[in-house]
Design a protein around this motif. Structure first.
Motif, PDB file in Angstrom:
ATOM      1  N   ARG A 275      43.379  22.299  37.635  1.00 56.16           N
ATOM      2  CA  ARG A 275      44.798  22.033  37.885  1.00 56.16           C
ATOM      3  C   ARG A 275      45.691  23.222  37.579  1.00 56.16           C
ATOM      4  NH1 ARG A 275      45.556  16.604  34.472  1.00 56.16           N
ATOM      5  NH2 ARG A 275      44.021  17.677  33.195  1.00 56.16           N
ATOM      6  N   ARG A 276      45.251  24.112  36.703  1.00 55.39           N
ATOM      7  CA  ARG A 276      46.098  25.226  36.270  1.00 55.39           C
ATOM      8  C   ARG A 276      45.613  26.536  36.882  1.00 55.39           C
ATOM      9  NH1 ARG A 276      46.801  25.161  29.924  1.00 55.39           N
ATOM     10  NH2 ARG A 276      47.990  27.027  30.528  1.00 55.39           N
ATOM     11  N   GLU A 277      46.393  27.056  37.811  1.00 55.82           N
ATOM     12  CA  GLU A 277      45.979  28.244  38.551  1.00 55.82           C
ATOM     13  C   GLU A 277      45.781  29.448  37.643  1.00 55.82           C
ATOM     14  OE1 GLU A 277      47.111  30.580  42.670  1.00 55.82           O
ATOM     15  OE2 GLU A 277      48.655  29.376  41.676  1.00 55.82           O
ATOM     16  N   GLU A 278      46.644  29.612  36.633  1.00 55.76           N
ATOM     17  CA  GLU A 278      46.544  30.801  35.794  1.00 55.76           C
ATOM     18  C   GLU A 278      45.218  30.849  35.032  1.00 55.76           C
ATOM     19  OE1 GLU A 278      49.003  27.721  33.472  1.00 55.76           O
ATOM     20  OE2 GLU A 278      48.754  28.404  35.542  1.00 55.76           O
ATOM     21  N   LYS A 279      44.709  29.695  34.596  1.00 62.24           N
ATOM     22  CA  LYS A 279      43.436  29.658  33.880  1.00 62.24           C
ATOM     23  C   LYS A 279      42.282  29.991  34.818  1.00 62.24           C
ATOM     24  CE  LYS A 279      42.700  26.404  30.862  1.00 62.24           C
ATOM     25  NZ  LYS A 279      42.550  25.063  30.244  1.00 62.24           N
ATOM     26  N   LEU A 280      42.349  29.483  36.053  1.00 60.71           N
ATOM     27  CA  LEU A 280      41.307  29.790  37.027  1.00 60.71           C
ATOM     28  C   LEU A 280      41.310  31.281  37.358  1.00 60.71           C
ATOM     29  CD1 LEU A 280      41.842  26.771  39.457  1.00 60.71           C
ATOM     30  CD2 LEU A 280      40.145  26.968  37.629  1.00 60.71           C
ATOM     31  N   GLN A 281      42.495  31.835  37.511  1.00 61.01           N
ATOM     32  CA  GLN A 281      42.620  33.260  37.811  1.00 61.01           C
ATOM     33  C   GLN A 281      42.047  34.112  36.683  1.00 61.01           C
ATOM     34  OE1 GLN A 281      46.864  33.488  38.523  1.00 61.01           O
ATOM     35  NE2 GLN A 281      46.603  33.449  40.741  1.00 61.01           N
ATOM     36  N   GLU A 282      42.264  33.694  35.439  1.00 56.72           N
ATOM     37  CA  GLU A 282      41.752  34.436  34.293  1.00 56.72           C
ATOM     38  C   GLU A 282      40.224  34.490  34.306  1.00 56.72           C
ATOM     39  OE1 GLU A 282      43.327  32.622  30.818  1.00 56.72           O
ATOM     40  OE2 GLU A 282      45.394  33.284  31.191  1.00 56.72           O
ATOM     41  N   VAL A 283      39.591  33.356  34.608  1.00 52.79           N
ATOM     42  CA  VAL A 283      38.122  33.315  34.616  1.00 52.79           C
ATOM     43  C   VAL A 283      37.575  34.139  35.779  1.00 52.79           C
ATOM     44  CG1 VAL A 283      36.083  31.835  34.742  1.00 52.79           C
ATOM     45  CG2 VAL A 283      38.091  31.069  33.471  1.00 52.79           C
ATOM     46  N   VAL A 284      38.215  34.030  36.935  1.00 50.69           N
ATOM     47  CA  VAL A 284      37.805  34.856  38.077  1.00 50.69           C
ATOM     48  C   VAL A 284      37.893  36.338  37.715  1.00 50.69           C
ATOM     49  CG1 VAL A 284      38.439  35.596  40.413  1.00 50.69           C
ATOM     50  CG2 VAL A 284      38.366  33.158  39.857  1.00 50.69           C
ATOM     51  N   ALA A 285      38.978  36.732  37.053  1.00 53.65           N
ATOM     52  CA  ALA A 285      39.159  38.125  36.647  1.00 53.65           C
ATOM     53  C   ALA A 285      38.089  38.549  35.639  1.00 53.65           C
ATOM     54  CB  ALA A 285      40.549  38.321  36.054  1.00 53.65           C
ATOM     55  N   GLU A 286      37.732  37.650  34.710  1.00 56.20           N
ATOM     56  CA  GLU A 286      36.675  37.947  33.739  1.00 56.20           C
ATOM     57  C   GLU A 286      35.354  38.231  34.439  1.00 56.20           C
ATOM     58  OE1 GLU A 286      38.237  35.085  30.025  1.00 56.20           O
ATOM     59  OE2 GLU A 286      36.484  34.527  31.224  1.00 56.20           O
ATOM     60  N   ILE A 287      35.007  37.375  35.392  1.00 60.01           N
ATOM     61  CA  ILE A 287      33.737  37.517  36.103  1.00 60.01           C
ATOM     62  C   ILE A 287      33.724  38.812  36.918  1.00 60.01           C
ATOM     63  CG2 ILE A 287      32.311  36.537  37.951  1.00 60.01           C
ATOM     64  CD1 ILE A 287      33.147  33.748  36.870  1.00 60.01           C
ATOM     65  N   GLU A 288      34.828  39.115  37.558  1.00 59.58           N
ATOM     66  CA  GLU A 288      34.915  40.357  38.330  1.00 59.58           C
ATOM     67  C   GLU A 288      34.781  41.573  37.418  1.00 59.58           C
ATOM     68  OE1 GLU A 288      38.638  39.984  40.342  1.00 59.58           O
ATOM     69  OE2 GLU A 288      37.801  38.787  41.982  1.00 59.58           O
ATOM     70  N   ALA A 289      35.399  41.515  36.242  1.00 57.84           N
ATOM     71  CA  ALA A 289      35.309  42.621  35.285  1.00 57.84           C
ATOM     72  C   ALA A 289      33.876  42.780  34.772  1.00 57.84           C
ATOM     73  CB  ALA A 289      36.271  42.387  34.126  1.00 57.84           C
ATOM     74  N   ASP A 290      33.221  41.660  34.472  1.00 61.17           N
ATOM     75  CA  ASP A 290      31.840  41.711  33.976  1.00 61.17           C
ATOM     76  C   ASP A 290      30.905  42.305  35.023  1.00 61.17           C
ATOM     77  OD1 ASP A 290      32.704  40.570  31.654  1.00 61.17           O
ATOM     78  OD2 ASP A 290      31.918  38.572  32.079  1.00 61.17           O
ATOM     79  N   SER A 291      31.139  41.953  36.274  1.00 63.58           N
ATOM     80  CA  SER A 291      30.307  42.465  37.352  1.00 63.58           C
ATOM     81  C   SER A 291      30.400  43.982  37.427  1.00 63.58           C
ATOM     82  CB  SER A 291      30.742  41.858  38.689  1.00 63.58           C
ATOM     83  OG  SER A 291      29.992  42.379  39.761  1.00 63.58           O
ATOM     84  N   LYS A 292      31.591  44.515  37.233  1.00 67.90           N
ATOM     85  CA  LYS A 292      31.804  45.960  37.301  1.00 67.90           C
ATOM     86  C   LYS A 292      31.236  46.667  36.077  1.00 67.90           C
ATOM     87  CE  LYS A 292      36.043  45.588  40.050  1.00 67.90           C
ATOM     88  NZ  LYS A 292      37.519  45.795  40.057  1.00 67.90           N
ATOM     89  N   GLU A 293      31.283  46.002  34.918  1.00 69.66           N
ATOM     90  CA  GLU A 293      30.906  46.643  33.658  1.00 69.66           C
ATOM     91  C   GLU A 293      29.430  46.469  33.302  1.00 69.66           C
ATOM     92  OE1 GLU A 293      33.452  45.433  30.497  1.00 69.66           O
ATOM     93  OE2 GLU A 293      35.289  45.835  31.605  1.00 69.66           O
ATOM     94  N   SER A 294      28.713  45.682  34.087  1.00 64.16           N
ATOM     95  CA  SER A 294      27.328  45.369  33.714  1.00 64.16           C
ATOM     96  C   SER A 294      26.338  46.443  34.117  1.00 64.16           C
ATOM     97  CB  SER A 294      26.905  44.039  34.341  1.00 64.16           C
ATOM     98  OG  SER A 294      27.030  44.090  35.752  1.00 64.16           O
ATOM     99  N   GLY A 295      26.801  47.550  34.665  1.00 60.10           N
ATOM    100  CA  GLY A 295      25.921  48.661  35.003  1.00 60.10           C
ATOM    101  C   GLY A 295      24.979  48.314  36.134  1.00 60.10           C
ATOM    102  N   SER A 296      23.701  48.677  35.961  1.00 58.90           N
ATOM    103  CA  SER A 296      22.717  48.434  37.009  1.00 58.90           C
ATOM    104  C   SER A 296      22.527  46.956  37.268  1.00 58.90           C
ATOM    105  CB  SER A 296      21.374  49.068  36.625  1.00 58.90           C
ATOM    106  OG  SER A 296      20.891  48.515  35.412  1.00 58.90           O
ATOM    107  N   GLY A 297      22.774  46.140  36.222  1.00 58.43           N
ATOM    108  CA  GLY A 297      22.631  44.697  36.397  1.00 58.43           C
ATOM    109  C   GLY A 297      23.684  44.104  37.299  1.00 58.43           C
ATOM    110  N   GLY A 298      24.732  44.880  37.592  1.00 61.26           N
ATOM    111  CA  GLY A 298      25.812  44.373  38.422  1.00 61.26           C
ATOM    112  C   GLY A 298      25.367  43.995  39.814  1.00 61.26           C
ATOM    113  N   SER A 299      24.234  44.570  40.261  1.00 59.62           N
ATOM    114  CA  SER A 299      23.737  44.257  41.600  1.00 59.62           C
ATOM    115  C   SER A 299      23.324  42.806  41.713  1.00 59.62           C
ATOM    116  CB  SER A 299      22.551  45.174  41.934  1.00 59.62           C
ATOM    117  OG  SER A 299      21.498  44.989  40.999  1.00 59.62           O
ATOM    118  N   TYR A 300      23.069  42.166  40.562  1.00 58.05           N
ATOM    119  CA  TYR A 300      22.673  40.768  40.570  1.00 58.05           C
ATOM    120  C   TYR A 300      23.880  39.828  40.582  1.00 58.05           C
ATOM    121  CZ  TYR A 300      18.047  42.492  39.209  1.00 58.05           C
ATOM    122  OH  TYR A 300      16.852  43.147  39.174  1.00 58.05           O
ATOM    123  N   TYR A 301      25.035  40.364  40.253  1.00 60.53           N
ATOM    124  CA  TYR A 301      26.205  39.505  40.095  1.00 60.53           C
ATOM    125  C   TYR A 301      26.669  38.923  41.425  1.00 60.53           C
ATOM    126  CZ  TYR A 301      27.956  39.302  35.332  1.00 60.53           C
ATOM    127  OH  TYR A 301      28.133  38.983  34.017  1.00 60.53           O
ATOM    128  N   GLY A 302      27.130  37.684  41.334  1.00 60.48           N
ATOM    129  CA  GLY A 302      27.743  37.048  42.482  1.00 60.48           C
ATOM    130  C   GLY A 302      29.237  37.300  42.472  1.00 60.48           C
TER     131      GLY A 302
END
Length: 302
Positions: A47-74
Protein backbone atom coordinates in the motif's frame (compact mmCIF):
# COMPACT_ATOMS: atom_id res chain seq x y z
CA UNK A 1 27.78 -4.21 1.60
CA UNK A 2 27.78 -7.88 0.56
CA UNK A 3 24.86 -9.58 -1.12
CA UNK A 4 22.28 -11.88 0.46
CA UNK A 5 23.89 -15.02 1.92
CA UNK A 6 21.38 -17.58 0.65
CA UNK A 7 21.96 -21.31 1.11
CA UNK A 8 20.41 -21.93 -2.32
CA UNK A 9 22.23 -22.12 -5.66
CA UNK A 10 22.94 -18.85 -7.48
CA UNK A 11 20.71 -18.36 -10.52
CA UNK A 12 18.13 -20.84 -9.23
CA UNK A 13 15.23 -18.56 -10.21
CA UNK A 14 16.77 -17.00 -13.30
CA UNK A 15 14.10 -15.69 -15.72
CA UNK A 16 11.29 -16.31 -13.22
CA UNK A 17 8.81 -13.62 -12.21
CA UNK A 18 7.69 -13.79 -8.58
CA UNK A 19 5.07 -11.52 -7.00
CA UNK A 20 5.46 -10.77 -3.28
CA UNK A 21 2.70 -8.99 -1.39
CA UNK A 22 3.71 -6.97 1.65
CA UNK A 23 7.12 -6.67 0.01
CA UNK A 24 7.99 -3.34 1.56
CA UNK A 25 8.99 -4.60 5.01
CA UNK A 26 9.60 -7.58 7.27
CA UNK A 27 9.36 -11.09 5.85
CA UNK A 28 8.27 -9.80 2.44
CA UNK A 29 11.29 -7.50 2.12
CA UNK A 30 13.69 -10.25 3.21
CA UNK A 31 12.16 -12.79 0.81
CA UNK A 32 12.33 -10.29 -2.05
CA UNK A 33 16.04 -9.81 -1.39
CA UNK A 34 16.76 -13.53 -1.30
CA UNK A 35 14.77 -14.36 -4.44
CA UNK A 36 16.34 -11.45 -6.34
CA UNK A 37 19.81 -12.63 -5.27
CA UNK A 38 18.92 -16.00 -6.82
CA UNK A 39 18.02 -14.46 -10.17
CA UNK A 40 14.28 -13.82 -9.92
CA UNK A 41 12.50 -10.74 -11.14
CA UNK A 42 10.57 -9.82 -8.01
CA UNK A 43 7.46 -7.67 -8.22
CA UNK A 44 6.61 -6.16 -4.86
CA UNK A 45 3.05 -5.22 -3.94
CA UNK A 46 1.93 -3.08 -1.03
CA UNK A 47 0.00 0.00 0.00
CA UNK A 48 2.89 2.39 0.63
CA UNK A 49 4.81 3.33 -2.50
CA UNK A 50 7.78 4.83 -0.67
CA UNK A 51 8.50 1.55 1.17
CA UNK A 52 8.29 -0.44 -2.06
CA UNK A 53 10.61 2.02 -3.77
CA UNK A 54 13.13 1.70 -0.93
CA UNK A 55 13.29 -2.10 -1.26
CA UNK A 56 13.58 -1.90 -5.04
CA UNK A 57 16.45 0.56 -4.61
CA UNK A 58 18.14 -1.76 -2.07
CA UNK A 59 17.98 -4.70 -4.47
CA UNK A 60 19.30 -2.62 -7.36
CA UNK A 61 22.18 -1.38 -5.18
CA UNK A 62 23.02 -4.92 -4.02
CA UNK A 63 23.07 -6.14 -7.60
CA UNK A 64 25.63 -3.48 -8.52
CA UNK A 65 27.77 -4.01 -5.40
CA UNK A 66 27.87 -7.81 -5.43
CA UNK A 67 30.80 -7.95 -7.85
CA UNK A 68 31.03 -11.06 -10.00
CA UNK A 69 28.00 -12.48 -8.23
CA UNK A 70 25.93 -9.66 -9.70
CA UNK A 71 25.47 -11.70 -12.87
CA UNK A 72 23.13 -13.93 -10.89
CA UNK A 73 20.97 -11.08 -9.66
CA UNK A 74 17.48 -10.58 -10.96
CA UNK A 75 15.53 -7.34 -11.04
CA UNK A 76 12.96 -5.62 -8.86
CA UNK A 77 9.70 -3.95 -9.78
CA UNK A 78 6.65 -2.90 -7.80
CA UNK A 79 2.91 -2.18 -7.95
CA UNK A 80 1.00 -0.13 -5.40
CA UNK A 81 -2.11 -2.06 -4.40
CA UNK A 82 -4.23 -2.87 -1.36
CA UNK A 83 -4.99 -6.60 -1.56
CA UNK A 84 -8.42 -5.90 -0.06
CA UNK A 85 -9.32 -3.90 -3.18
CA UNK A 86 -10.44 -6.58 -5.65
CA UNK A 87 -10.60 -4.26 -8.67
CA UNK A 88 -7.10 -2.93 -8.03
CA UNK A 89 -5.71 -6.45 -7.57
CA UNK A 90 -7.21 -7.58 -10.88
CA UNK A 91 -5.78 -4.51 -12.59
CA UNK A 92 -2.31 -4.94 -11.05
CA UNK A 93 -2.04 -8.64 -11.91
CA UNK A 94 -3.12 -7.98 -15.50
CA UNK A 95 -0.50 -5.24 -15.76
CA UNK A 96 2.27 -7.49 -14.41
CA UNK A 97 1.38 -10.24 -16.89
CA UNK A 98 1.28 -7.70 -19.72
CA UNK A 99 4.76 -6.41 -18.84
CA UNK A 100 6.49 -9.65 -17.86
CA UNK A 101 4.62 -12.28 -19.86
CA UNK A 102 3.69 -14.56 -16.98
CA UNK A 103 3.94 -14.99 -13.22
CA UNK A 104 5.84 -18.05 -12.05
CA UNK A 105 5.13 -17.73 -8.35
CA UNK A 106 3.18 -15.76 -5.76
CA UNK A 107 4.25 -15.21 -2.16
CA UNK A 108 1.05 -14.23 -0.37
CA UNK A 109 2.67 -12.42 2.54
CA UNK A 110 0.67 -9.22 3.16
CA UNK A 111 -1.35 -9.08 6.35
CA UNK A 112 -1.72 -7.42 9.70
CA UNK A 113 -3.41 -7.59 13.08
CA UNK A 114 -3.59 -5.93 16.46
CA UNK A 115 -3.59 -7.37 20.00
CA UNK A 116 -6.97 -7.57 21.70
CA UNK A 117 -9.09 -9.87 23.85
CA UNK A 118 -12.04 -11.44 22.03
CA UNK A 119 -14.57 -9.41 24.00
CA UNK A 120 -12.92 -6.16 22.97
CA UNK A 121 -12.75 -6.79 19.21
CA UNK A 122 -15.37 -4.87 17.26
CA UNK A 123 -17.09 -6.37 14.25
CA UNK A 124 -15.28 -3.88 12.03
CA UNK A 125 -11.92 -4.73 13.58
CA UNK A 126 -12.50 -8.46 13.18
CA UNK A 127 -13.67 -8.03 9.60
CA UNK A 128 -10.73 -5.81 8.67
CA UNK A 129 -8.19 -8.37 9.87
CA UNK A 130 -10.00 -11.22 8.09
CA UNK A 131 -10.05 -9.19 4.87
CA UNK A 132 -6.32 -8.53 5.24
CA UNK A 133 -5.19 -12.02 6.21
CA UNK A 134 -7.67 -14.22 4.35
CA UNK A 135 -9.86 -12.53 1.75
CA UNK A 136 -7.05 -10.47 0.23
CA UNK A 137 -4.82 -13.53 -0.06
CA UNK A 138 -7.63 -15.48 -1.70
CA UNK A 139 -8.20 -12.72 -4.28
CA UNK A 140 -4.48 -12.55 -5.07
CA UNK A 141 -4.18 -16.32 -5.53
CA UNK A 142 -7.35 -16.53 -7.61
CA UNK A 143 -6.32 -13.76 -9.96
CA UNK A 144 -2.75 -15.01 -10.46
CA UNK A 145 -4.14 -18.46 -11.17
CA UNK A 146 -6.69 -17.20 -13.68
CA UNK A 147 -4.33 -14.75 -15.36
CA UNK A 148 -1.37 -17.04 -15.91
CA UNK A 149 -0.96 -20.16 -13.75
CA UNK A 150 -3.90 -22.15 -15.08
CA UNK A 151 -2.25 -22.08 -18.49
CA UNK A 152 1.43 -22.25 -17.50
CA UNK A 153 1.53 -23.76 -14.00
CA UNK A 154 3.22 -22.12 -11.05
CA UNK A 155 3.65 -21.91 -7.30
CA UNK A 156 1.78 -20.15 -4.51
CA UNK A 157 3.11 -19.85 -0.97
CA UNK A 158 0.66 -18.42 1.57
CA UNK A 159 2.08 -16.98 4.78
CA UNK A 160 -0.15 -17.91 7.72
CA UNK A 161 0.76 -18.09 11.41
CA UNK A 162 1.47 -20.65 14.11
CA UNK A 163 -2.08 -21.00 15.49
CA UNK A 164 -2.64 -24.74 15.92
CA UNK A 165 -3.62 -24.18 19.55
CA UNK A 166 -5.76 -21.12 18.93
CA UNK A 167 -4.48 -17.56 19.04
CA UNK A 168 -5.23 -16.04 22.47
CA UNK A 169 -5.00 -12.27 22.31
CA UNK A 170 -5.53 -12.18 18.54
CA UNK A 171 -8.63 -14.23 17.76
CA UNK A 172 -9.26 -12.34 14.54
CA UNK A 173 -5.95 -13.26 12.94
CA UNK A 174 -6.12 -16.81 14.27
CA UNK A 175 -9.47 -17.32 12.54
CA UNK A 176 -8.20 -15.77 9.32
CA UNK A 177 -4.93 -17.72 9.26
CA UNK A 178 -6.74 -20.99 9.94
CA UNK A 179 -9.01 -20.16 7.02
CA UNK A 180 -5.99 -19.53 4.79
CA UNK A 181 -4.50 -22.87 5.77
CA UNK A 182 -7.72 -24.62 4.74
CA UNK A 183 -7.88 -22.58 1.52
CA UNK A 184 -4.31 -23.72 0.79
CA UNK A 185 -5.40 -27.38 0.92
CA UNK A 186 -8.45 -26.83 -1.27
CA UNK A 187 -6.61 -24.79 -3.90
CA UNK A 188 -3.80 -27.36 -3.95
CA UNK A 189 -6.32 -30.09 -4.81
CA UNK A 190 -8.26 -28.10 -7.40
CA UNK A 191 -5.27 -26.52 -9.14
CA UNK A 192 -2.77 -29.36 -8.90
CA UNK A 193 -3.92 -30.86 -12.20
CA UNK A 194 -2.79 -27.67 -13.94
CA UNK A 195 0.72 -27.86 -12.52
CA UNK A 196 0.06 -25.37 -9.75
CA UNK A 197 1.32 -26.10 -6.25
CA UNK A 198 -0.13 -24.24 -3.27
CA UNK A 199 1.58 -24.47 0.11
CA UNK A 200 1.81 -22.38 3.25
CA UNK A 201 4.47 -21.30 5.72
CA UNK A 202 3.40 -20.70 9.32
CA UNK A 203 6.05 -18.72 11.22
CA UNK A 204 6.19 -18.45 14.96
CA UNK A 205 7.10 -15.08 16.46
CA UNK A 206 9.56 -13.45 14.07
CA UNK A 207 12.16 -10.84 14.96
CA UNK A 208 11.21 -8.44 12.18
CA UNK A 209 10.20 -4.83 11.67
CA UNK A 210 6.62 -5.94 12.36
CA UNK A 211 7.43 -5.91 16.08
CA UNK A 212 7.66 -2.13 15.92
CA UNK A 213 3.97 -1.90 14.99
CA UNK A 214 2.89 -3.05 18.44
CA UNK A 215 2.68 -0.98 21.59
CA UNK A 216 5.72 -1.18 23.93
CA UNK A 217 4.08 -3.60 26.38
CA UNK A 218 2.97 -6.03 23.65
CA UNK A 219 6.38 -5.81 22.00
CA UNK A 220 8.07 -6.63 25.31
CA UNK A 221 5.80 -9.67 25.79
CA UNK A 222 6.56 -10.92 22.29
CA UNK A 223 10.30 -10.60 22.86
CA UNK A 224 9.99 -12.42 26.19
CA UNK A 225 7.99 -15.20 24.53
CA UNK A 226 11.17 -16.44 22.91
CA UNK A 227 12.40 -17.56 26.33
CA UNK A 228 9.34 -19.81 26.69
CA UNK A 229 9.95 -21.76 23.48
CA UNK A 230 12.10 -24.89 22.98
CA UNK A 231 14.78 -22.96 21.08
CA UNK A 232 14.54 -20.11 23.62
CA UNK A 233 14.68 -17.46 20.90
CA UNK A 234 12.59 -15.87 18.19
CA UNK A 235 12.64 -16.79 14.52
CA UNK A 236 14.65 -14.70 12.04
CA UNK A 237 13.30 -13.26 8.80
CA UNK A 238 15.92 -15.25 6.89
CA UNK A 239 14.71 -18.53 8.39
CA UNK A 240 11.19 -17.84 7.16
CA UNK A 241 12.45 -16.68 3.77
CA UNK A 242 14.52 -19.85 3.31
CA UNK A 243 11.42 -21.95 3.96
CA UNK A 244 9.44 -19.99 1.38
CA UNK A 245 12.24 -20.32 -1.16
CA UNK A 246 12.48 -24.07 -0.58
CA UNK A 247 8.79 -24.53 -1.35
CA UNK A 248 9.32 -22.64 -4.62
CA UNK A 249 12.23 -24.84 -5.73
CA UNK A 250 12.10 -28.02 -7.84
CA UNK A 251 13.13 -29.92 -4.67
CA UNK A 252 9.56 -29.37 -3.44
CA UNK A 253 7.95 -30.50 -6.71
CA UNK A 254 5.82 -33.15 -4.98
CA UNK A 255 4.82 -31.08 -1.96
CA UNK A 256 1.34 -29.66 -2.35
CA UNK A 257 -1.26 -28.44 0.15
CA UNK A 258 1.13 -28.55 3.10
CA UNK A 259 1.75 -26.02 5.86
CA UNK A 260 5.38 -25.79 6.92
CA UNK A 261 5.74 -24.57 10.50
CA UNK A 262 8.80 -22.44 11.17
CA UNK A 263 8.49 -22.05 14.92
CA UNK A 264 11.29 -24.02 16.53
CA UNK A 265 8.80 -26.63 17.78
CA UNK A 266 6.65 -24.17 19.73
CA UNK A 267 3.43 -25.63 18.31
CA UNK A 268 3.85 -28.83 20.32
CA UNK A 269 3.45 -27.32 23.76
CA UNK A 270 2.39 -24.26 25.72
CA UNK A 271 4.18 -21.40 27.39
CA UNK A 272 3.31 -22.92 30.77
CA UNK A 273 5.18 -26.11 29.84
CA UNK A 274 8.27 -24.25 28.71
CA UNK A 275 8.38 -22.23 31.89
CA UNK A 276 8.73 -25.53 33.80
CA UNK A 277 11.76 -26.60 31.75
CA UNK A 278 15.18 -26.05 33.28
CA UNK A 279 17.17 -23.34 31.57
CA UNK A 280 20.21 -24.88 29.90
CA UNK A 281 23.63 -23.61 30.94
CA UNK A 282 24.49 -23.19 27.29
CA UNK A 283 22.23 -22.56 24.33
CA UNK A 284 23.38 -24.76 21.45
CA UNK A 285 20.52 -23.80 19.13
CA UNK A 286 21.94 -22.41 15.90
CA UNK A 287 20.54 -19.26 14.35
CA UNK A 288 20.46 -18.55 10.62
CA UNK A 289 20.42 -14.94 9.48
CA UNK A 290 21.60 -14.74 5.90
CA UNK A 291 19.85 -11.41 5.32
CA UNK A 292 22.73 -8.98 4.92
CA UNK A 293 20.48 -5.98 5.60
CA UNK A 294 18.96 -7.44 8.75
CA UNK A 295 18.93 -5.37 11.93
CA UNK A 296 18.36 -8.38 14.15
CA UNK A 297 20.38 -7.16 17.12
CA UNK A 298 18.42 -3.90 17.21
CA UNK A 299 15.07 -5.71 16.97
CA UNK A 300 15.90 -7.99 19.87
CA UNK A 301 16.81 -5.16 22.21
CA UNK A 302 14.17 -4.64 24.87
Amino acid sequence: MSSYQSVFAPGLFKDQVIVITGGGSGIGRCTAHELASLGATVVLMGRREEKLQEVVAEIEADSKESGSGGSYYGRADYRVADIRDEERVIEAIADIVLQHGRIHALVNNAGGQFPSKVEDISKNGFQTVVENNLVGGFVMAREVYKATMKEHGGNVVNITADCNNGFPGMAHTGAARAGMENFTKTAAWEWGRYGVRVNAVAPGIVASSGLATYDPMTRKKLLMAGEMMPARRLCTEAEVSASIVFLLTPAAAFINGETLHVDGGAQFGSSHMYMQLPRPKENNVELYDGFHRSNLDELLEE
